[in-house]
Design a protein around this motif. Structure first.
Motif, PDB file in Angstrom:
ATOM      1  N   ASP A 100       0.681  -1.158  -0.004  1.00 28.69           N
ATOM      2  CA  ASP A 100      -0.224   0.363   0.063  1.00 28.69           C
ATOM      3  C   ASP A 100       0.903   1.707   0.202  1.00 28.69           C
ATOM      4  O   ASP A 100       0.801   2.064  -0.799  1.00 28.69           O
ATOM      5  N   THR A 101       1.952   1.345   0.651  1.00 28.86           N
ATOM      6  CA  THR A 101       2.893   1.999   0.809  1.00 28.86           C
ATOM      7  C   THR A 101       3.172   2.600  -0.703  1.00 28.86           C
ATOM      8  O   THR A 101       3.511   3.824  -0.925  1.00 28.86           O
ATOM      9  N   LEU A 102       4.165   1.599  -0.970  1.00 29.23           N
ATOM     10  CA  LEU A 102       4.499   1.416  -2.561  1.00 29.23           C
ATOM     11  C   LEU A 102       3.430   2.463  -3.460  1.00 29.23           C
ATOM     12  O   LEU A 102       3.792   2.863  -4.515  1.00 29.23           O
ATOM     13  N   ALA A 103       2.292   2.054  -3.291  1.00 30.81           N
ATOM     14  CA  ALA A 103       1.743   2.389  -3.986  1.00 30.81           C
ATOM     15  C   ALA A 103       0.649   4.015  -4.321  1.00 30.81           C
ATOM     16  O   ALA A 103       0.522   4.800  -5.348  1.00 30.81           O
ATOM     17  N   ASP A 104       0.622   4.051  -2.527  1.00 27.67           N
ATOM     18  CA  ASP A 104       0.104   5.417  -2.607  1.00 27.67           C
ATOM     19  C   ASP A 104       1.788   6.541  -2.757  1.00 27.67           C
ATOM     20  O   ASP A 104       1.272   7.432  -3.350  1.00 27.67           O
ATOM     21  N   LEU A 105       3.079   5.663  -3.296  1.00 30.55           N
ATOM     22  CA  LEU A 105       3.840   6.736  -3.325  1.00 30.55           C
ATOM     23  C   LEU A 105       4.180   7.059  -5.102  1.00 30.55           C
ATOM     24  O   LEU A 105       4.337   8.133  -5.328  1.00 30.55           O
ATOM     25  N   ARG A 106       3.722   6.023  -5.554  1.00 26.96           N
ATOM     26  CA  ARG A 106       3.471   5.997  -6.875  1.00 26.96           C
ATOM     27  C   ARG A 106       2.202   7.055  -7.470  1.00 26.96           C
ATOM     28  O   ARG A 106       2.392   7.545  -8.397  1.00 26.96           O
ATOM     29  N   SER A 107       1.203   6.643  -6.754  1.00 28.13           N
ATOM     30  CA  SER A 107       0.028   7.614  -6.603  1.00 28.13           C
ATOM     31  C   SER A 107       0.736   8.597  -6.519  1.00 28.13           C
ATOM     32  O   SER A 107       0.040   9.914  -8.081  1.00 28.13           O
ATOM     33  N   SER A 108       1.552   9.712  -5.993  1.00 28.34           N
ATOM     34  CA  SER A 108       1.945  10.700  -5.278  1.00 28.34           C
ATOM     35  C   SER A 108       2.906  11.733  -6.497  1.00 28.34           C
ATOM     36  O   SER A 108       2.817  12.741  -6.990  1.00 28.34           O
ATOM     37  N   ILE A 109       3.170  10.342  -6.438  1.00 26.01           N
ATOM     38  CA  ILE A 109       4.231  10.846  -7.667  1.00 26.01           C
ATOM     39  C   ILE A 109       3.409  11.023  -9.300  1.00 26.01           C
ATOM     40  O   ILE A 109       4.037  12.143 -10.725  1.00 26.01           O
ATOM     41  N   SER A 110       2.657  10.413  -9.859  1.00 23.37           N
ATOM     42  CA  SER A 110       1.983  10.372 -10.655  1.00 23.37           C
ATOM     43  C   SER A 110       0.754  11.324 -10.798  1.00 23.37           C
ATOM     44  O   SER A 110       0.566  11.861 -12.172  1.00 23.37           O
ATOM     45  N   ALA A 111       0.383  11.872  -9.919  1.00 25.92           N
ATOM     46  CA  ALA A 111      -1.138  12.771  -9.574  1.00 25.92           C
ATOM     47  C   ALA A 111      -0.533  14.249  -9.950  1.00 25.92           C
ATOM     48  O   ALA A 111      -0.999  14.865 -10.855  1.00 25.92           O
ATOM     49  N   SER A 112       0.414  14.361 -10.002  1.00 27.21           N
ATOM     50  CA  SER A 112       1.614  16.006 -10.492  1.00 27.21           C
ATOM     51  C   SER A 112       2.545  15.861 -11.448  1.00 27.21           C
ATOM     52  O   SER A 112       3.008  14.408 -11.469  1.00 27.21           O
ATOM     53  N   ASN A 113       2.002  16.697 -11.953  1.00 27.04           N
ATOM     54  CA  ASN A 113       3.002  16.477 -13.785  1.00 27.04           C
ATOM     55  C   ASN A 113       4.538  17.410 -13.004  1.00 27.04           C
ATOM     56  O   ASN A 113       5.357  16.957 -13.727  1.00 27.04           O
ATOM     57  N   SER A 114       4.231  17.968 -11.564  1.00 32.89           N
ATOM     58  CA  SER A 114       5.385  18.641 -11.742  1.00 32.89           C
ATOM     59  C   SER A 114       6.148  17.928 -10.129  1.00 32.89           C
ATOM     60  O   SER A 114       7.195  18.187  -9.599  1.00 32.89           O
TER      61      SER A 114
ATOM     62  N   CYS B  36      11.170  10.063 -14.106  1.00 33.16           N
ATOM     63  CA  CYS B  36      10.808   9.997 -12.869  1.00 33.16           C
ATOM     64  C   CYS B  36      10.151   9.024 -12.407  1.00 33.16           C
ATOM     65  O   CYS B  36       9.866   8.551 -11.852  1.00 33.16           O
ATOM     66  N   LEU B  37       9.086   8.907 -13.185  1.00 29.87           N
ATOM     67  CA  LEU B  37       7.905   8.076 -12.952  1.00 29.87           C
ATOM     68  C   LEU B  37       8.802   6.532 -12.924  1.00 29.87           C
ATOM     69  O   LEU B  37       8.501   5.529 -12.525  1.00 29.87           O
TER      70      LEU B  37
ATOM     71  N   ASP C  52      -3.846  11.858   0.436  1.00 27.21           N
ATOM     72  CA  ASP C  52      -5.219  12.455   2.280  1.00 27.21           C
ATOM     73  C   ASP C  52      -5.193  11.241   2.803  1.00 27.21           C
ATOM     74  O   ASP C  52      -5.367  10.405   2.988  1.00 27.21           O
ATOM     75  N   VAL C  53      -4.063  11.550   4.098  1.00 28.05           N
ATOM     76  CA  VAL C  53      -4.273  10.702   5.373  1.00 28.05           C
ATOM     77  C   VAL C  53      -5.552  10.020   5.966  1.00 28.05           C
ATOM     78  O   VAL C  53      -5.991  11.096   6.332  1.00 28.05           O
ATOM     79  N   ALA C  54      -6.204   9.000   6.174  1.00 24.92           N
ATOM     80  CA  ALA C  54      -7.541   8.639   6.914  1.00 24.92           C
ATOM     81  C   ALA C  54      -6.766   8.622   9.118  1.00 24.92           C
ATOM     82  O   ALA C  54      -5.625   8.085   8.681  1.00 24.92           O
ATOM     83  N   LEU C  55      -7.686   9.857   9.250  1.00 31.74           N
ATOM     84  CA  LEU C  55      -7.088  10.376  10.259  1.00 31.74           C
ATOM     85  C   LEU C  55      -8.037   9.768  11.574  1.00 31.74           C
ATOM     86  O   LEU C  55      -9.382  10.324  10.491  1.00 31.74           O
TER      87      LEU C  55
ATOM     88  N   LEU D 287       8.516  15.566  -7.877  1.00 31.29           N
ATOM     89  CA  LEU D 287       9.588  14.680  -8.099  1.00 31.29           C
ATOM     90  C   LEU D 287       9.501  14.083  -6.671  1.00 31.29           C
ATOM     91  O   LEU D 287      10.889  13.968  -6.944  1.00 31.29           O
ATOM     92  N   PHE D 288       8.651  14.273  -5.729  1.00 34.46           N
ATOM     93  CA  PHE D 288       9.340  14.387  -4.225  1.00 34.46           C
ATOM     94  C   PHE D 288       8.077  13.789  -3.964  1.00 34.46           C
ATOM     95  O   PHE D 288       7.099  14.166  -3.370  1.00 34.46           O
ATOM     96  N   ALA D 289       8.042  12.594  -2.871  1.00 29.27           N
ATOM     97  CA  ALA D 289       7.046  12.281  -2.266  1.00 29.27           C
ATOM     98  C   ALA D 289       7.412  11.660  -0.935  1.00 29.27           C
ATOM     99  O   ALA D 289       8.344  10.740  -0.615  1.00 29.27           O
ATOM    100  N   THR D 290       6.349  11.759  -0.008  1.00 26.45           N
ATOM    101  CA  THR D 290       6.412  10.992   1.494  1.00 26.45           C
ATOM    102  C   THR D 290       5.597  10.050   1.361  1.00 26.45           C
ATOM    103  O   THR D 290       4.379  10.736   1.569  1.00 26.45           O
ATOM    104  N   VAL D 291       5.325   8.825   2.063  1.00 32.37           N
ATOM    105  CA  VAL D 291       4.218   8.034   2.579  1.00 32.37           C
ATOM    106  C   VAL D 291       4.679   7.215   4.651  1.00 32.37           C
ATOM    107  O   VAL D 291       5.543   7.046   4.695  1.00 32.37           O
ATOM    108  N   HIS D 292       3.500   6.805   4.553  1.00 30.50           N
ATOM    109  CA  HIS D 292       4.211   7.198   6.340  1.00 30.50           C
ATOM    110  C   HIS D 292       2.945   6.074   7.443  1.00 30.50           C
ATOM    111  O   HIS D 292       1.650   6.816   6.369  1.00 30.50           O
TER     112      HIS D 292
END
Length: 598
Positions: free
Chosen positions: A47-61, A91-92, A574-577, A63-68
């Motif tokens: 799930d973490t790697l999927a979220d990282l890919r989603s963050s990188i793919s979501a924006s054309n600019s 980058c992707l 959007d992290v589930a809080l 080039l950096f992402a964190t997931v926890h």
């Protein structure tokens, strides 16, 4: 790597073949220790790697992402960063290569992969703020440079890049000079000081590659590379000159060497002997004096009234640095004087891009004076609900929100002694020339007389911003600062003070108002009407409000640490809080809340 013991590292020493995604492997490694619950970890890791890919793919600019996922059955923290000259597509592609490679770590507690074009790391504990300069290594090419002047050019460039990069937004610089192409980059989540330390180690490593025509210094915190061949687009170079000058903000080159002991006589004369005619206010922890412009020759005066910061005048030291001074009211005892001396020495060792720096002091006679670096844009409250309201756009406000969190995280967890601020509010957040936040007045509460309680006239906090467990029972922890931080974030977003009388009587406190809007799915009604709706993403704003509500949870354990807050802010999804409805604080409910604390 502090969190991964027995790390196995492989460095490839062959010459790099430049490709668009630049997936030439430079370093990889996996922890020698595996997690206990491999199946639970595998699910969370996927799930973490999927979220990282989603963050990188979501924006054309992006080039950096964190997931926890700190509260999952098996905690996983992950960070991915591309070199800033890569295109989004490249980058992707680099992420895909890194993802496939790091999966070889299986159920290991941590792993890392470093390519020429990107860097991927995961751990079971939080590591985002770690620069780890001691782990920096080099990778050198086998071909020597063709010209004798190449080495001199590299030496000149490496000095400039190591000095400028920590001061450049997002910690990245690319330069081409005299036939040498050079890049330097730090991980975006480290502090400016951490970036400086990591690059200092990288300089030594990359210089050992000379006279090789290409060389790298690499690690978990930063990266350097030089070459006589092109490896980044010409349009991605950065002008270093603004970041190498000695003018302006002290964080941009003007440095003090050690703590200065100012002459009391000079400061006394500048305030006209602390004349009653100049006095404009007083409080339990300090007096405010008006300083005549004719007397301000060497310093700028920034006095405080019970931690309410007010700008009164400005000037310059002989070296051109503008400073500020506070006069403190402390018990006249030998112990108090000794405590003051000890405290200023402690505070003077605190260096962080989001904390106001103490430059000097004077403790002669009955006065205790602190001299700080001067912030040209004064305090945050002027821009949120003061006469400059509406000036800050969303990007500036978000930068202030993140910078505050980083500064507090440093005080709580990165400095060798834990310091709790106790009085986080907009007037204690100063802004530099670039509107970067600097937390002020940290450490001063430690100078309060021991016989004073939290309910005394010198209370180290401000009601409305103070966590209930501290205000009612004096229970102090770093989560008190987390609470105050959350309140300030709500103020920054809404443009309203924490106890705005313009709100409905039932929701006079900003936290209560935000919570009711959250329950009704109307959070965007909080947004300051002076902000352009086209200037911000509604989803991003709502995400930040939810993080602020998490920080102001009634239960101490439910609030995140400030380092966890930084992670939440920088997560682009959007992290589930898990938010729990707070106990609303007003006169009729104070007794119920007090019982709840007990």
């Amino acid at each position: 790597m502090r969190s991964v013991l027995g790390f196995v590292v492989l460095i490839l020493w062959s010459r790099v073949t430049v490709g668009e995604p630049q997936t030439n492997l430079l370093q990889d490694g996996c922890s020698l220790y595996n997690v206990r619950n491999a199946s639970a970890f595998a699910a969370t890791f996927n799930d973490t790697l999927a979220d990282l890919r989603s963050s990188i793919s979501a924006s054309n600019s992006s080039l950096f992402a964190t997931v926890h996922r700190p509260r999952a059955p098996q905690s996983v923290y992950a960070l991915f960063q591309c070199r800033s000259y890569l295109s989004s597509a490249d980058c992707l592609a680099c992420f895909s290569a890194a993802e496939g490679h790091i999966r070889r770590c299986g159920a290991a507690h941590g792993g890392r992969v470093i390519y020429d074009g990107c860097f991927l790391r995961y751990e079971s504990t939080l590591f985002f703020d770690q620069a780890t300069p001691s782990e920096n290594r080099n990778s050198c090419g086998v071909r020597n440079a063709a010209t004798g002047g190449f080495t001199a050019s590299v030496r000149s460039l490496v000095a400039d890049l190591s000095a400028a990069t920590p001061r450049i937004p997002k910690f990245f610089a690319a330069v081409e000079r005299e036939g040498v192409l050079f890049v330097a980059q730090c991980v975006e989540t480290v502090s400016e000081e951490g970036c400086e330390q990591c690059l200092a180690a990288a300089v030594g490593n990359v210089m050992r590659c000379l006279p090789s025509a290409d060389g790298r210094a690499l690690g978990a915190g930063c990266f350097m590379r030089y070459s006589d061949e092109s490896f980044f687009p010409a349009n991605r170079t950065v002008d270093l000159s603004p970041y190498l000058t000695n003018s302006g903000d002290s964080s941009r080159g003007t440095k003090f060497q050690g703590l200065l002991n100012f002459r009391y006589k000079d400061l006394k004369n500048a305030t006209n002997n602390f004349s009653e005619k100049n006095k404009v206010g007083e409080g339990g922890f300090g007096d405010v004096y008006q300083v005549k412009s004719s007397t301000v020759k060497d310093v700028a005066f920034l006095m405080n009234h019970n931690f309410q910061v007010k700008f009164l005048g400005k000037g310059h030291l002989k070296n051109g640095t503008t400073v500020a001074i506070k006069r403190l009211a402390i018990a006249q005892t030998s112990k108090a004087r000794a405590d003051f001396q000890s405290e200023v020495k402690l505070i003077s060792n605190i260096h962080h891009r989001n904390l106001v720096r103490l430059l000097g002091y004077s403790s002669k006679h009955e006065n205790f004076l602190l001299v700080y670096e001067y912030m040209a844009n004064n305090s945050l409250d002027k821009f949120i609900f003061g006469d400059k309201r509406g000036f800050l756009n969303w990007r500036q406000r978000f930068g202030i929100i993140v910078g505050m969190a980083r500064g507090l995280s440093y005080l709580h967890q990165e400095f060798h002694i834990r310091i709790i601020h106790r009085d986080i509010k907009c007037s204690n957040i100063l802004l530099d020339d670039d509107f970067q936040p600097r937390v002020a007045d940290f450490g001063l509460a430690r100078l309060l007389p021991e016989d004073k309680t939290h309910l005394s006239t010198v209370f180290a906090g401000t009601f409305g911003y103070t966590a209930p467990e501290y205000a009612i029972h004096g229970q102090l922890s770093e989560k008190v600062d987390t609470y105050g931080y959350g309140i300030v974030v709500l103020e920054i977003i809404s443009g309203r003070q924490c106890n705005d009388l313009k709100l409905e009587p039932a929701t006079q406190y900003i936290r209560d108002w935000a919570w009711k809007l959250y329950e009704q799915d109307r959070l965007l009604e909080m947004v300051d009407e002076t902000m352009d709706p086209n200037d911000y993403s509604p989803e991003e704003v709502k995400r930040i409000i939810k993080i602020a509500l998490l920080c102001t949870q009634f239960t101490v354990a439910a609030r995140p640490t400030m380092s966890e807050t930084v992670v939440l802010l920088l997560s682009q999804t959007d992290v589930a809080l898990q938010l729990t409805r707070p106990a609303f604080i007003d006169a009729s409910e104070m007794i119920d809340e007090e019982e709840a604390v007990e």
